[in-house]
Design a protein around this motif. Sequence first.
Motif, PDB file in Angstrom:
ATOM      1  N   PRO A 134       0.825  -1.209   0.000  1.00 40.41           N
ATOM      2  CA  PRO A 134       0.000   0.000   0.000  1.00 40.41           C
ATOM      3  C   PRO A 134       0.858   1.258   0.000  1.00 40.41           C
ATOM      4  O   PRO A 134       2.031   1.209   0.376  1.00 40.41           O
ATOM      5  N   SER A 135       0.248   2.363  -0.405  1.00 36.90           N
ATOM      6  CA  SER A 135       0.990   3.630  -0.466  1.00 36.90           C
ATOM      7  C   SER A 135       0.412   4.687   0.459  1.00 36.90           C
ATOM      8  O   SER A 135       0.965   5.786   0.555  1.00 36.90           O
ATOM      9  N   SER A 136      -0.697   4.373   1.115  1.00 41.17           N
ATOM     10  CA  SER A 136      -1.302   5.341   2.035  1.00 41.17           C
ATOM     11  C   SER A 136      -1.562   4.677   3.378  1.00 41.17           C
ATOM     12  O   SER A 136      -1.844   3.466   3.451  1.00 41.17           O
ATOM     13  N   PHE A 137      -1.468   5.490   4.427  1.00 43.99           N
ATOM     14  CA  PHE A 137      -1.566   4.966   5.790  1.00 43.99           C
ATOM     15  C   PHE A 137      -2.399   5.919   6.646  1.00 43.99           C
ATOM     16  O   PHE A 137      -2.469   7.118   6.375  1.00 43.99           O
ATOM     17  N   THR A 138      -3.007   5.343   7.688  1.00 46.39           N
ATOM     18  CA  THR A 138      -3.789   6.122   8.641  1.00 46.39           C
ATOM     19  C   THR A 138      -3.337   5.746  10.051  1.00 46.39           C
ATOM     20  O   THR A 138      -2.402   4.952  10.239  1.00 46.39           O
ATOM     21  N   CYS A 139      -4.072   6.293  11.029  1.00 50.05           N
ATOM     22  CA  CYS A 139      -3.764   5.970  12.424  1.00 50.05           C
ATOM     23  C   CYS A 139      -3.832   4.465  12.674  1.00 50.05           C
ATOM     24  O   CYS A 139      -3.122   3.934  13.546  1.00 50.05           O
ATOM     25  N   ALA A 140      -4.664   3.767  11.907  1.00 48.96           N
ATOM     26  CA  ALA A 140      -4.808   2.323  12.093  1.00 48.96           C
ATOM     27  C   ALA A 140      -3.538   1.570  11.725  1.00 48.96           C
ATOM     28  O   ALA A 140      -3.395   0.388  12.067  1.00 48.96           O
ATOM     29  N   ASN A 141      -2.624   2.233  11.024  1.00 49.97           N
ATOM     30  CA  ASN A 141      -1.405   1.573  10.551  1.00 49.97           C
ATOM     31  C   ASN A 141      -0.170   1.919  11.370  1.00 49.97           C
ATOM     32  O   ASN A 141       0.952   1.575  10.969  1.00 49.97           O
ATOM     33  N   VAL A 142      -0.355   2.604  12.495  1.00 52.14           N
ATOM     34  CA  VAL A 142       0.810   2.947  13.320  1.00 52.14           C
ATOM     35  C   VAL A 142       1.547   1.669  13.703  1.00 52.14           C
ATOM     36  O   VAL A 142       0.935   0.706  14.181  1.00 52.14           O
ATOM     37  N   GLY A 143       2.860   1.655  13.432  1.00 52.16           N
ATOM     38  CA  GLY A 143       3.674   0.456  13.662  1.00 52.16           C
ATOM     39  C   GLY A 143       4.261  -0.037  12.357  1.00 52.16           C
ATOM     40  O   GLY A 143       4.387   0.732  11.389  1.00 52.16           O
ATOM     41  N   ALA A 144       4.617  -1.301  12.314  1.00 50.42           N
ATOM     42  CA  ALA A 144       5.274  -1.888  11.139  1.00 50.42           C
ATOM     43  C   ALA A 144       4.242  -2.364  10.126  1.00 50.42           C
ATOM     44  O   ALA A 144       3.266  -3.033  10.484  1.00 50.42           O
ATOM     45  N   ASN A 145       4.477  -2.013   8.861  1.00 54.53           N
ATOM     46  CA  ASN A 145       3.599  -2.419   7.766  1.00 54.53           C
ATOM     47  C   ASN A 145       4.448  -2.981   6.622  1.00 54.53           C
ATOM     48  O   ASN A 145       5.445  -2.367   6.237  1.00 54.53           O
ATOM     49  N   THR A 146       4.050  -4.121   6.073  1.00 56.39           N
ATOM     50  CA  THR A 146       4.750  -4.700   4.930  1.00 56.39           C
ATOM     51  C   THR A 146       4.222  -4.073   3.647  1.00 56.39           C
ATOM     52  O   THR A 146       3.005  -4.051   3.409  1.00 56.39           O
ATOM     53  N   VAL A 147       5.129  -3.547   2.829  1.00 47.09           N
ATOM     54  CA  VAL A 147       4.750  -2.955   1.546  1.00 47.09           C
ATOM     55  C   VAL A 147       5.493  -3.683   0.432  1.00 47.09           C
ATOM     56  O   VAL A 147       6.576  -4.238   0.643  1.00 47.09           O
ATOM     57  N   THR A 148       4.901  -3.684  -0.761  1.00 45.35           N
ATOM     58  CA  THR A 148       5.464  -4.395  -1.911  1.00 45.35           C
ATOM     59  C   THR A 148       5.823  -3.397  -3.010  1.00 45.35           C
ATOM     60  O   THR A 148       4.973  -2.618  -3.443  1.00 45.35           O
ATOM     61  N   LEU A 149       7.081  -3.451  -3.444  1.00 47.38           N
ATOM     62  CA  LEU A 149       7.549  -2.629  -4.566  1.00 47.38           C
ATOM     63  C   LEU A 149       7.499  -3.477  -5.830  1.00 47.38           C
ATOM     64  O   LEU A 149       8.025  -4.590  -5.859  1.00 47.38           O
ATOM     65  N   THR A 150       6.844  -2.963  -6.860  1.00 49.24           N
ATOM     66  CA  THR A 150       6.756  -3.658  -8.144  1.00 49.24           C
ATOM     67  C   THR A 150       7.579  -2.885  -9.171  1.00 49.24           C
ATOM     68  O   THR A 150       7.358  -1.693  -9.384  1.00 49.24           O
ATOM     69  N   VAL A 151       8.526  -3.599  -9.802  1.00 48.14           N
ATOM     70  CA  VAL A 151       9.420  -2.996 -10.791  1.00 48.14           C
ATOM     71  C   VAL A 151       9.100  -3.604 -12.152  1.00 48.14           C
ATOM     72  O   VAL A 151       9.152  -4.823 -12.317  1.00 48.14           O
ATOM     73  N   THR A 152       8.781  -2.751 -13.126  1.00 47.10           N
ATOM     74  CA  THR A 152       8.456  -3.205 -14.479  1.00 47.10           C
ATOM     75  C   THR A 152       9.461  -2.622 -15.453  1.00 47.10           C
ATOM     76  O   THR A 152       9.698  -1.410 -15.455  1.00 47.10           O
ATOM     77  N   ASP A 153      10.097  -3.496 -16.272  1.00 44.42           N
ATOM     78  CA  ASP A 153      11.082  -2.983 -17.220  1.00 44.42           C
ATOM     79  C   ASP A 153      10.409  -2.559 -18.520  1.00 44.42           C
ATOM     80  O   ASP A 153       9.203  -2.700 -18.706  1.00 44.42           O
ATOM     81  N   VAL A 154      11.207  -2.013 -19.446  1.00 47.48           N
ATOM     82  CA  VAL A 154      10.665  -1.441 -20.680  1.00 47.48           C
ATOM     83  C   VAL A 154      10.065  -2.490 -21.603  1.00 47.48           C
ATOM     84  O   VAL A 154       9.326  -2.145 -22.535  1.00 47.48           O
ATOM     85  N   ASN A 155      10.364  -3.759 -21.343  1.00 44.78           N
ATOM     86  CA  ASN A 155       9.809  -4.813 -22.177  1.00 44.78           C
ATOM     87  C   ASN A 155       8.741  -5.637 -21.455  1.00 44.78           C
ATOM     88  O   ASN A 155       8.395  -6.740 -21.885  1.00 44.78           O
ATOM     89  N   GLY A 156       8.237  -5.092 -20.351  1.00 41.25           N
ATOM     90  CA  GLY A 156       7.101  -5.706 -19.672  1.00 41.25           C
ATOM     91  C   GLY A 156       7.422  -6.769 -18.660  1.00 41.25           C
ATOM     92  O   GLY A 156       6.498  -7.388 -18.110  1.00 41.25           O
ATOM     93  N   ASN A 157       8.682  -7.029 -18.381  1.00 36.51           N
ATOM     94  CA  ASN A 157       9.042  -7.997 -17.352  1.00 36.51           C
ATOM     95  C   ASN A 157       8.900  -7.356 -15.966  1.00 36.51           C
ATOM     96  O   ASN A 157       9.205  -6.175 -15.792  1.00 36.51           O
TER      97      ASN A 157
END
Length: 230
Positions: A134-157
């Motif tokens: 996720p990219s947005s957080f509120t008071c409910a998310n105070v503490g540690a949160n796992t986020v996922t980074l997605t990397v897409t190259d110019v050829n769609g991989n």
Amino acid sequence: CTSTVTVQDNVDPVANCQNITVQLDATGNASIIASQLNNGSTDACGIALLSVSPNTFTCANVGANTVTLTVTDVNGNSSTCTATVTVEDNVNPVAVCQDITVQLLPNGTATIVAGDVNNGSSDACGIASLSVSPSSFTCANVGANTVTLTVTDVNGNVSTCTSTATVLDQVAPVAVCQNITISLSGTGNASITSAQIDNGSSDACGIATITVSPNTFTCANVGANNVVLT
């Protein structure tokens, strides 16, 4: 009598090509050899040499490329044919994440962008986009949160990695007081509650406790007294 008969081979070989597909490596490069394009080229006296041009490819060549196969026989005669080399990039980018700390705003929200989490992700042919969820957080998310980074190259991989976004609430609540008047009892005592002094104190993430000090009074306090609402 004797004479000399000079035999010549002036017949060009028969060049036969075939189309092929090649994959770029992790460095964004690929190479081919002539035998990969050869599809049964022949010559009655024998083939001496096969060559192909171009024989190297980069990210700039992803897609269809026309190449020329040259067939040379043992007597120096040559023929050419053309084929299509389809260059593909099927190598996923390298996704590299980093942990981050996020501060909530006074309204109790916070947002991050992919660049906050990215820690040098790379791809030989280039990165087209980065996204984080996720990219947005509120008071409910105070503490540690796992986020996922997605990397897409110019050829769609696509590749992903995860990191920890630690959300902090370091915004002090808004304390709002009001003056009050109280009367001593017949015993010469009085007490107050924090609710009597509070005049709409607030906090985006919520108020846990409200206290007031001092909260008891005697005859010695007749008149104006400063109290602190916490």
